[in-house]
Design an enzyme around this catalytic site. Structure first.
Site, PDB file in Angstrom:
ATOM      1  N   ARG A  28     -36.412  -5.579  92.668  1.00 17.76           N
ATOM      2  CA  ARG A  28     -36.539  -4.112  92.623  1.00 17.76           C
ATOM      3  C   ARG A  28     -35.482  -3.448  93.495  1.00 17.76           C
ATOM      4  NH1 ARG A  28     -42.350  -3.011  94.497  1.00 17.76           N
ATOM      5  NH2 ARG A  28     -41.737  -4.769  95.780  1.00 17.76           N
ATOM      6  N   ASN A  69     -43.068  -3.443  90.125  1.00 18.44           N
ATOM      7  CA  ASN A  69     -43.666  -4.732  89.778  1.00 18.44           C
ATOM      8  C   ASN A  69     -44.939  -4.498  88.988  1.00 18.44           C
ATOM      9  OD1 ASN A  69     -41.770  -6.266  91.114  1.00 18.44           O
ATOM     10  ND2 ASN A  69     -43.021  -6.615  92.918  1.00 18.44           N
TER      11      ASN A  69
END
EC number: 3.6.1.7
Length: 90
Positions: free
Chosen positions: A18, A36
């Site tokens: 990320r 996520n």
């Protein structure tokens, strides 16, 4: 300008995916978000001029994280959305 929704699977969690996706987006001036999912995938919505977004998608496919690996990336066109930044959602 176009916008996409992406879902990445593979080694994409607990590897800085990320964070490095955000760095890539910031460098290319892509707006949107990354997060996520409980199933181990990473979900992304991104928007940018066509050529820039294609470059971003290629970067995500190659895994922006050196420790990550994308086995499958689904990409679907979505309507344009409001936003000026790229954020990490939790």
């Amino acid at each position: 300008m176009k916008a996409v929704h992406m879902n990445a699977s593979g080694q994409v969690q607990a590897v800085g995916f990320r964070y490095t996706t955000k760095l890539l987006a910031d460098r290319l001036k892509v707006t949107g978000w990354v997060k996520n999912n409980p199933d181990g995938t990473v979900e992304i919505e991104a928007q940018a001029p066509d050529a820039v977004l294609d470059q971003f998608i290629d970067g995500v496919k190659a895994s922006p994280s050196p420790s990550g690996r994308v086995n499958k990336l689904t990409v679907k066109s979505i309507p344009l959305f409001e936003g000026q930044d790229f954020i990490v959602k939790y």
